[in-house]
Structure formats: structure tokens, C-alpha cells
Design an enzyme around this catalytic site. Structure first.
Site, PDB file in Angstrom:
ATOM      1  N   THR A  17      -0.033   2.419   3.527  1.00 39.57           N
ATOM      2  CA  THR A  17      -0.429   3.339   4.384  1.00 39.57           C
ATOM      3  C   THR A  17       0.450   4.018   5.440  1.00 39.57           C
ATOM      4  OG1 THR A  17      -2.609   2.628   4.385  1.00 39.57           O
ATOM      5  CG2 THR A  17      -2.279   3.775   6.315  1.00 39.57           C
ATOM      6  N   SER A  59      -0.214  -1.226  -1.690  1.00 40.64           N
ATOM      7  CA  SER A  59      -0.238  -2.685  -1.900  1.00 40.64           C
ATOM      8  C   SER A  59      -1.041  -3.361  -2.889  1.00 40.64           C
ATOM      9  CB  SER A  59      -0.015  -3.292  -0.689  1.00 40.64           C
ATOM     10  OG  SER A  59      -1.304  -3.511   0.039  1.00 40.64           O
TER      11      SER A  59
END
Ligand code: ASP
Length: 343
Positions: A17, A59
């Protein structure tokens, strides 16, 4: 601080992010590591940062092979830098922090993982603070080993867990106090690291043949037969202090015995976040522990149990050795005295 006094820190960017921007299909990593540094000018005041991008992924997509990539970059650049900051998505950052704690041991420099809940480009974001704190920790004198830095806390790599999906205080230090707090550019340390002579030990072998099974009431034990045919280690995330159901209708113990006969390793962990297992307490635990091959997680996090096993499987195929080494503490992952009387 003069340029020559500044520590050299390598920023290793992997996405997440923190480096994401809005695209047609939702947030995805887009920002380059130099842009991360440019967005937080204070970083260049406290150190001399260099940046390398090894991945640019969410991720959720991160795999054990990517941990090995991180280890390799750190090994190859180790002598040229005073510390390392890895930017990473928060969703699997606790797994990476644990994995790196096993794959890089006895490091005499700090390796700091961080990320953010909001992208660096947003008006309101935790990215700047987490980055600044991470570089501050990476510049700290005598700091050594793997840490996850988030919301002003430095958590030992083996003790981190993501506990909130949206708030800034997204990570918890599980069954161990945090290593340090970071605020106003200062680090308040609660522990000092003891680094043995000899330098860091890097390992680039990981075998992800580990399955994590979350137990629920009513689960059919034949699931163990299925996963046992495909994985070497099965971690059963059981309840409370740990136990294995043995009721006639759904007897997991019979399956556990079968797995043991096949040379599979079974670890009982707990769905309770804090305080760990102690299988000596209840009959459901003691009966399971009567199988000498069965292991329990004790106070280790599930992330540590899983990645420790992947690391151990990469080292040896000898089941006895794996069982023995599983209970040997690495980078504060385990307090041996918490193993319980039947541990
Ligand atoms: N999905 C993102 C990731 O883990 C979430 C984040 O970084 O906060 O890459």
C-alpha cells in the site's frame, strides 16, 4: 550532521500500500522507491539513503521465493551499508519479518520492515511517519537484527502480527514486549542486542511444504489425510492452550497418529492470539502429546511456527533434527521455560 557522519541505509522496495496508487482496478503498487524518499525529505537529513526496487507487488502475492530475494540483496550489499529498510505490504509483512529472522541470523546491523495502511500519495497517511521511524531505527547505534516498525513501535521480527485491517496501529507484539518505541525522532529501547562474533549467517534455502489448518467444530479429520499427502509439516491451529479432538465421530488423534507413522511433522498451535499453548493442562492436550512426535507452538506466533518450519525443512530432511531445532530459540521467537511440563 555532515554528509560523512551520516549512516548509509539501503531502502529495499517491494511494493504494498505504501507504494500504491489508484488504478482502474483498485489500489496497486506504482510508486518508485526514489519517489518514496522524495516524499519524506526528513529522511535525507538523518541519513544517506540509497534505493533499490526488487519487487513491486501487493504482499498478498508475495511468496517464499521473494524472501530469498530479499536475503540475497541484503547479503550482497551487507558490507556497503549500515542498515536496511524494506518497504512491504502490511498483509503478509509479519510472515516476512519472521522468515527473515530465521534466514538472517546474528546480524550486527538493523533490518527494518515497514509499510503503511494508506498510500504515500494520500493527503492523510501513515506512510511518512512509518518511513521516518524506520530510517530513525536503522540509524540507531548498536541496533541489530530484524524488526517491524509501525505506528511508533519496533517489534521483534519473530513477534509481529497484523491485528487490524484499517487502523494505523495495525501490528501487535505477541507474547513479548516491543523492542523499542520511536517518537519525535528518538528511539526508546527496551532491549539491547547481543551479537555473537562471526558476523551474520545468511540462509537462502526455504521449503514451503507447510500447511496451516484452522480447526473448527465439526471439521472432518479426513482433511489431514489429504494435506498429509501433500505437505511435510502440518500446523493445526487449535483452541486455547491447545488440544486435539478425539470424539468417536471426528477423531483427529487417529489421523495424527497416521501422519506420524508417515514421517510427517504435526505442530499444535492456538487460535488465541496471546499467551500461547500449554498442552499439559487438559486431557485433550495430554492425549495428543502422548505421541512423542507431536510438537506444540508454545509462545511462538503462528507466523513464526510456519516460517521456522519452512527454514528448517530447507536445512535438513532429518525429522528428529527438525523436532529438536524447532524448540531452540531463534531471535527471541520462543521462551523455553513456557513450554509446559509435557512440552
Ligand atoms: N494489500 C496490501 C499489501 O499487503 C495492504 C497493505 O500494504 O497495507 O500489499
Amino acid at each position: 550532521m555532515s554528509e560523512t557522519e551520516k549512516k548509509k541505509i539501503l531502502l529495499i522496495a517491494t511494493g504494498g500500500t505504501i507504494a500504491s496508487a489508484q488504478g482502474g482496478e483498485g489500489l496497486s503498487p506504482a510508486v518508485k522507491p526514489e519517489e518514496l524518499l522524495d516524499a519524506v525529505p526528513g529522511i535525507r537529513e538523518i541519513c544517506n539513503p540509497h534505493a533499490v526496487q526488487i519487487l513491486n507487488i501487493d504482499s498478498t502475492n508475495l511468496q517464499p521465493e521473494n524472501w530469498v530475494q530479499m536475503v540475497r540483496v541484503i547479503r550482497e550489499s551487507y558490507d556497503g551499508y549500515d542498515g536496511f529498510v524494506i518497504t512491504h505490504g502490511t498483509d503478509t509483512m509479519a510472515y516476512t519479518a519472521s522468515a527473515l529472522s530465521y534466514l538472517i541470523q546474528n546480524a550486527d546491523k538493523p533490518i527494518v520492515l515497514t509499510g503503511s495502511q494508506k498510500p504515500i500519495g494520500y493527503g492523510i497517511t501513515d506512510a511518512g511517519k512509518n518511513l521516518t521511524d524506520s530510517f530513525t531505527l536503522a540509524c540507531e547505534k548498536d541496533m541489530a537484527g530484524v524488526y517491524l516498525v509501525f505506528d511508533g513501535k519496533a517489534i521483534f521480527g519473530t513477534r509481529a502480527r497484523k491485528v487490524k485491517s484499517k487502523s494505523y496501529d495495525a501490528f501487535e507484539s505477541v507474547n513479548h514486549p516491543p523492542a523499542a518505541l520511536i517518537y519525535d525522532g528518538r528511539v526508546v529501547r527496551y532491549f539491547s542486542e547481543e551479537v555473537r562474533p562471526g558476523g551474520p549467517v545468511f540462509c537462502e534455502e526455504v521449503r514451503p511444504s507447510v500447511f496451516l489448518l484452522k480447526l473448527i467444530p465439526g471439521m472432518n479429520p479426513d482433511v489431514l489425510e489429504y494435506v498429509g499427502a501433500r505437505y511435510d509439516v502440518i500446523v493445526i491451529e487449535s483452541y486455547g492452550v491447545g488440544g486435539v479432538p478425539f470424539v468417536d465421530r471426528r477423531n483427529f488423534l487417529t489421523e495424527v497418529e497416521r501422519l506420524a507413522d508417515q514421517g510427517k511433522i504435526v505442530v499444535v498451535a492456538t487460535q488465541a492470539l496471546f499467551e500461547g499453548s500449554d498442552m499439559s493442562v487438559y486431557e485433550v492436550g495430554r492425549r495428543a502429546m502422548s505421541f512423542p512426535t507431536l510438537l506444540q507452538s508454545c509462545d511462538m506466533t503462528v507466523e513464526s511456527v510456519v516460517t521456522k518450519m519452512m527454514w528448517l525443512l530447507g536445512q535438513t530432511q532429518d525429522r528428529e533434527e527438525i523436532r529438536k531445532r524447532f524448540y531452540e530459540p531463534v531471535n527471541r521467537d520462543l521462551y523455553p521455560m513456557l513450554r509446559g511440563s509435557k512440552g
